[in-house]
Design a protein around this motif. Structure first.
Motif, short mmCIF file in Angstrom:
data_model
loop_
_atom_site.label_atom_id
_atom_site.label_comp_id
_atom_site.label_asym_id
_atom_site.label_seq_id
_atom_site.Cartn_x
_atom_site.Cartn_y
_atom_site.Cartn_z
N UNK A 98 -34.69 39.03 27.68
CA UNK A 98 -35.15 38.43 26.42
C UNK A 98 -34.26 37.26 26.04
N UNK A 99 -33.26 37.04 26.84
CA UNK A 99 -32.32 35.93 26.64
C UNK A 99 -31.44 36.11 25.41
N UNK A 100 -30.98 37.30 25.21
CA UNK A 100 -30.02 37.54 24.16
C UNK A 100 -28.68 37.83 24.79
N UNK A 101 -27.63 37.54 24.06
CA UNK A 101 -26.30 37.86 24.58
C UNK A 101 -25.93 39.28 24.21
N UNK B 110 -39.90 19.39 42.68
CA UNK B 110 -38.79 20.29 42.36
C UNK B 110 -38.46 20.12 40.89
N UNK B 111 -38.51 21.20 40.15
CA UNK B 111 -38.27 21.05 38.72
C UNK B 111 -37.83 22.33 38.05
N UNK B 112 -37.57 22.20 36.78
CA UNK B 112 -37.23 23.35 35.95
C UNK B 112 -38.40 23.64 35.03
N UNK C 182 -38.06 33.25 25.28
CA UNK C 182 -38.00 32.11 26.19
C UNK C 182 -37.60 32.53 27.60
N UNK C 183 -37.86 31.66 28.53
CA UNK C 183 -37.51 31.91 29.92
C UNK C 183 -37.44 30.57 30.64
N UNK C 184 -36.70 30.50 31.70
CA UNK C 184 -36.63 29.27 32.47
C UNK C 184 -36.44 29.59 33.94
N UNK C 185 -37.14 28.86 34.78
CA UNK C 185 -37.05 29.14 36.21
C UNK C 185 -37.11 27.83 37.00
N UNK C 186 -36.29 27.71 38.03
CA UNK C 186 -36.43 26.58 38.94
C UNK C 186 -37.65 26.78 39.84
N UNK D 44 -37.10 30.89 42.45
CA UNK D 44 -36.00 31.81 42.76
C UNK D 44 -34.90 31.64 41.73
N UNK D 45 -34.35 32.73 41.29
CA UNK D 45 -33.15 32.73 40.45
C UNK D 45 -32.51 34.09 40.60
N UNK D 46 -31.20 34.14 40.47
CA UNK D 46 -30.57 35.46 40.58
C UNK D 46 -29.06 35.37 40.63
N UNK E 42 -29.94 26.01 38.03
CA UNK E 42 -29.54 27.34 37.56
C UNK E 42 -28.57 27.23 36.39
N UNK F 151 -30.38 30.33 23.20
CA UNK F 151 -31.37 31.10 22.45
C UNK F 151 -30.80 32.41 21.92
N UNK F 152 -29.53 32.69 22.19
CA UNK F 152 -28.93 33.94 21.74
C UNK F 152 -28.67 33.90 20.25
#
Lengths: 302, 193
Positions: free
Chosen positions: A14-17, A72-74, A138-142, A158-160, B8, B18-19
């Motif tokens: 969820x993109x929270x810290x 190639x993008x984000x 939100x989310x983001x991926x290459x 791919x991301x990881x 990345x 976004x946090x």
């Protein structure tokens, strides 16, 4: 601790810290969710996550029959959480008697205040935990798209990370293939048919997969490309953790198998081409809608 | 590959932006148990102490950081184990009619259960008291538990109590049973995550 790790995994998604100091708090947030209520609590997360995964996968439908094309993008995606996904109808569990069905109980995206239900006769109270008060995910991926051979190209995401403390390896991998239809038909617009499959996992806690079959179209004028699509989504998400009863220390493995609600989606968007640089944005209309924007560099890709 | 790595990094930055810190209400719980062995012929009247220190320690174990908003009772059960005392006559009662009274800081009594008929079987059974609980007594109990959670206890007081009274059926039969009262207590507190 297992619940903390699941929460940590969800937070990453969820993109929270996450903050280490709140481990006990997080355990308690999830501690009541061991059955049907748990599935309902997490269902909006599965819906939003799947909607994001299936967004931003294409930004035109123009494929060369033979020739080099690369992009190639984000890609960034955002599922805007509707109010209907912030609450659920839940049933009291555990020691509370008699069981009651209650509306307006927070989901994982719902208000942070829980909901307390008092039995009029006995004065006993059942408390449903609150959510995380999240309005968007939100989310983001290459992303890499390359082709074309016989009007066909391939897309990869791919991301990881190798290994993250507490939750383990995080990995997103996706691939897609699409084929030009307008090479066979004299059409005023470009038309392509695509299939995409993506897998996402966080340690032993989240295992998700998502597929999209998509009929895509686009029409280009100098600098600007308009595009759209009709898609059919399929997917699954498995959430796992070990629940430890605070009183007995008995451990139980909990597993939620969720099916994202989105099936049919409509996509509409536009792209701006400035030399090799492409910016595009789109809106995906579905049960869980999402918006997406991407920025990248492409050659032979308009 | 360098481009991919850069993407990345951008991705991670986007995620971190976004946090957002959240203030949430949490509801941890614990079960407090108190038991007494009834071992006599005819009517009984037994008292069980509930010590402030026991409740305080249980709440402290929940790591609530002190910011407690409410204390609730989710459920109350009576676990009945026949023939718990050895060296005395075996239980001969088929059932008991029992009342449970809360004794507050000053000895004031508040009815929790009145004349509940409990079958005495040969094996341990758990009786859900929920449908027989008296709301006024439960509220009084909640107030006492909240005072303990807030460390707002009358000076010199170390305990409250529960009194179990009742009689066997058939009348005059011998009761030999352990009565264990289980109280599921839920604590509400606010914290930042």
């Amino acid at each position: 601790m297992e619940k903390l790790k699941l929460f940590f995994a969800v937070c990453l998604s969820v993109m929270l810290l996450p903050r280490p100091a709140v481990s006990q708090d997080i355990e308690e947030l999830l501690s009541k969710y061991t059955s049907e209520n748990g599935e309902k609590y997490m269902q909006p997360f599965a819906d939003a996550f799947s909607a994001n995964l299936n967004s931003g996968l294409f930004h035109n439908a123009k494929l060369k029959k033979m020739g080099f094309q690369i992009y190639l993008g984000l890609e960034t995606q955002m599922a805007v959480i509707p109010s209907s996904q912030k609450t659920m109808t839940a049933t009291t569990e555990g020691d509370f008697f008699p069981k009651k069905s209650v509306d307006g109980v927070p989901t994982v995206f719902g208000p942070t205040d829980g909901l307390k239900v008092e039995d009029d006769q006995s004065g006993t109270v059942y408390a449903f935990p609150g959510g995380l008060d999240i309005g968007s995910m939100p989310m983001a991926t290459p992303q890499l798209t390359i082709g074309s051979v016989f009007g066909t190209n391939l897309t990869f995401r791919y991301a990881g990370t190798n290994k993250l403390e507490d939750v383990g390896k995080i990995s997103l991998f996706g691939w897609g293939v699409r084929h030009s239809v307008d090479q066979y038909l004299p059409l005023p617009v470009n038309l392509a048919l695509g299939y995409y499959n993506q897998k996402f996992s966080v340690g032993e806690y989240i295992d998700a997969s998502s597929s999209l079959i998509s009929l895509q179209t686009s029409y280009s004028i100098p600098v600007v490309t308009f595009y759209g699509g009709l898609g059919y989504e399929m997917g699954s998400m498995s959430l796992s953790y070990t629940y430890e009863d605070a009183d007995t220390n008995e451990q139980t493995s909990i597993n939620f198998d969720l099916t994202p609600s989105n099936k049919i989606k409509l996509t509409g968007g536009f792209g701006i081409n400035l030399g090799p640089v492409n910016f595009h944005a789109e809106y995906n209309l579905a049960k869980q809608s999402s918006i997406s924007a991407g920025l990248g560099i492409g050659f032979g890709d308009k | 590959m360098k481009t991919l790595n850069s993407l990345l990094v951008i991705t991670v930055i986007a995620l971190l932006m976004s946090c957002d810190a959240k203030e949430v209400n949490l509801y941890p719980s614990f079960t407090h148990t108190a038991e007494v062995v009834v071992n006599q012929e005819g009517a009984y009247d037994e008292a069980i102490d509930i010590f402030v220190s026991e409740i305080s320690e249980a709440i402290a174990d929940l790591d609530t950081d002190g910011g407690i908003l409410d204390v609730m009772i989710e459920g109350m059960f009576l676990e009945v184990t026949p023939n718990a005392a050895s060296g005395v006559p075996e239980n001969s009662a088929s059932r008991t009619t029992s009342s449970i009274v809360l004794t507050d800081w000053n000895g004031g009594e508040h009815l929790l259960i009145e004349d509940l008929s409990i079958e005495l079987t040969e094996v341990t059974q758990e009786v859900n008291l929920q449908s027989s609980l008296r709301k006024a007594g439960v509220k009084q109990f909640r107030d006492i538990l909240f005072a303990i959670a807030q460390n707002d206890i009358p000076a010199g007081k170390e305990k409250v109590g529960v009194r179990l009274t009742g009689s066997p059926t058939p009348s005059g039969s011998y009761i030999n049973a352990e009565l264990k009262l289980k109280i599921k207590i839920v604590v509400e507190y606010k914290t930042d995550i």
